[in-house]
Design an enzyme around this catalytic site. Structure first.
Site, mmCIF file in Angstrom:
data_model
loop_
_atom_site.group_PDB
_atom_site.id
_atom_site.type_symbol
_atom_site.label_atom_id
_atom_site.label_comp_id
_atom_site.label_asym_id
_atom_site.label_seq_id
_atom_site.Cartn_x
_atom_site.Cartn_y
_atom_site.Cartn_z
ATOM 1 N N SER A 115 15.331 93.355 12.218
ATOM 2 C CA SER A 115 14.908 93.479 13.613
ATOM 3 C C SER A 115 15.694 92.555 14.523
ATOM 4 O O SER A 115 15.833 91.361 14.250
ATOM 5 C CB SER A 115 13.424 93.153 13.743
ATOM 6 N N HIS A 146 9.751 91.400 19.593
ATOM 7 C CA HIS A 146 8.748 91.172 18.550
ATOM 8 C C HIS A 146 9.172 90.103 17.548
ATOM 9 O O HIS A 146 8.332 89.596 16.800
ATOM 10 C CB HIS A 146 8.369 92.487 17.848
ATOM 11 N N ASP A 160 10.988 95.813 24.039
ATOM 12 C CA ASP A 160 11.187 95.083 22.785
ATOM 13 C C ASP A 160 12.544 94.394 22.757
ATOM 14 O O ASP A 160 13.280 94.466 21.770
ATOM 15 C CB ASP A 160 11.041 96.034 21.581
#
Length: 485
Positions: free
Chosen positions: A179, A70, A101
């Site tokens: 992230s 992402h 992901d």
């Protein structure tokens, strides 16, 4: 005695120095990822917006950077910056798994890797094991390190794909920008940060190394096939009457097969009413879980998801009181089975315009955006593909013009039939509209309501309508690539 004390101090200093070097070497492998992304609009599929985002990553073996999918989804341009260096280097995506992901980046400039010792993957951590999260979260430009412990390990829904896989929950503080950064324990990566729950106090999730290794192994042949899905619907066997009905003892476990999906490739192997009691030799509990470690349980599909696409899983089955040992082929992933697939990335939405009538397949990206105002679309998201219906086609909207008066209010209108023929897929619908010979194109929804388009008028006014609404192309890139004006 004095000599021993001096020696002890020297050894302690040496260990501290080694620790400092190790920490410095670890930090040098952490990178900040800058992405420029092009976000498509699923309600006006010919348009998009551009924005910049940032995340984190870690240098691993083979001159690659491991990060989240992402962080780089829908990318147009990527740069990376290593710890302790202000220079940004251009990077490219080598591979991406939107299911898990995860993504791997490459930097062509060899100077980027000078002095970096790649990080290694560790094993699945234990509950209460301490971890440190490295990354570049919001609130500053320099490297941030937060500490915490592993709180639980079980299946969780990965927000990016909407699918459920094994995940690690930790209590370390994680914020936007973290992230893709690594969670480190004993000097090795035990997981990649994928999300934090913003309204909760220090609840964050990692993609564990067991799923990272699946991703890496999948890529060994140069092609990403994805994580297989179990192509049958099942239910737990906790109810005592249900157990008795299907011949299980009060202490037996298993899952009951409710439906074998039509396009899943398991027809003739599994049957509704079968009770699956074990997978790859691992007993399934009555609540549909399996032990992945002593005393630790997660969803039984864990042992399906450990397989690569094309492999087979061994299942123990109870069928009408008879015990069977079956080999179940694993050739499908969730996208192959769902009527409305998982979230789409790295491509523009499909659409075409005919006389101001805009058509598109129903996607999960669109469904979640309009679910509150168009709840009639939700049931489609829960359905599975069949040979007769592989996609839902929508009359997405109507661009007002002289030939579409009275139809302006039609939005997100599912088309069940075109010229009396059931709609199988977006591709077949597109061909029927453009290749049909009838003077009119007649559309119907499942309630029988009709929309009729004059073919000659639609073709005649097409360019005029596109100019009026400042739309460059009347169809998406995939349809333009196949030819036709």
């Amino acid at each position: 005695m004095f000599g021993r004390i001096v020696l002890s101090f020297c050894l302690a200093g040496a260990f501290l120095l080694a620790g400092a070097k190790s920490e410095e070497a670890l930090r040098s492998a952490i990178v900040k990822v800058y992405s420029v992304i092009k976000t498509p609009s699923y309600q006006t599929p010919w348009s998009s917006s551009i924005k910049q985002v940032s995340g984190s990553g870690a240098v691993i073996s083979g001159g690659r950077i491991l990060t989240n999918a992402h962080v780089v989804a829908n990318r147009t341009f990527i740069e990376v910056q290593r710890y302790g260096d202000r220079k940004r280097y251009i990077a490219q995506v080598e591979a991406v798994s939107h299911q898990l992901d995860l993504a791997l980046l490459r930097v062509r400039d060899p100077r980027f890797f000078e002095g970096i010792e790649p990080l290694k993957l560790g094993t699945l951590p234990q509950i209460e094991q301490r971890v440190s999260v490295y990354g570049f979260p919001m609130g500053g430009d320099t490297l941030s390190v937060t500490a915490g412990v592993v709180s639980r390990i079980e299946h969780q829904q990965y927000v990016h794909s909407g699918e459920s896989f094994l995940a690690i929950q930790i209590d370390a503080a994680v914020n936007p920008g973290n992230s893709g950064g690594p969670a480190i324990s004993d000097g090795k990566i035990v997981g990649v940060v994928m999300e934090g729950i913003q309204k909760a106090q220090n609840i964050s999730y990692l993609v564990p190394t067991v799923m990272i290794r699946h991703f890496m192994k999948d890529l060994e042949d140069g092609r990403l096939d994805g994580v297989p899905a179990f192509a049958a619907l099942t239910q737990p066997m906790e109810n005592p009457t249900l157990k008795k009905h299907y011949g299980l003892g009060s202490h037996d476990g298993g899952v009951l097969v409710d439906k074998v999906l039509e396009l899943g490739g398991l027809q003739g192997i599994l049957k509704p009413g079968d009770v699956i009691t074990a997978i790859d030799g691992h007993p399934i509990q009555e609540d549909a879980t399996v032990a992945f470690r002593d005393g630790e349980y997660t969803n039984y599909e864990y042992y399906v998801q450990l397989h690569q696409m094309g492999e087979k899983a061994a299942m123990d089955v109870l069928r009408k009181g008879k015990k069977l040992s079956l080999e179940i082929p694993l050739n499908k992933k969730a996208d192959d089975l769902l009527l409305v697939g998982t979230y789409q990335y790295d491509r523009m939405p499909r659409y075409f315009i005919f006389g101001g009538y805009v058509f598109a397949p129903l996607t999960r990206n669109l469904a979640v955006r309009v679910a509150r105002s168009h709840i009639s679309l939700i049931p489609y998201v829960e359905e599975f593909s069949t040979k007769k219906r592989k996609e839902v086609v929508l009359l997405l909207r109507v661009l007002p013009s002289a030939i579409s008066r009275g139809d302006y209010s039609l939005v997100f209108w599912p088309v069940s039939k075109v010229d009396g023929k059931p709609v199988e897929s977006f591709a077949s619908f597109y061909r029927e509209v453009y290749d049909g010979n009838a003077t009119e194109v007649t559309l119907q929804n499942k309630m029988g309501m009709q929309v009729i388009i004059d073919r000659k008028e639609a073709e005649k006014r097409q360019k005029e309508i596109l100019r009026r609404y400042n739309i460059e192309y009347d169809r998406s890139p995939d349809l333009r690539a196949k030819g036709g004006d």
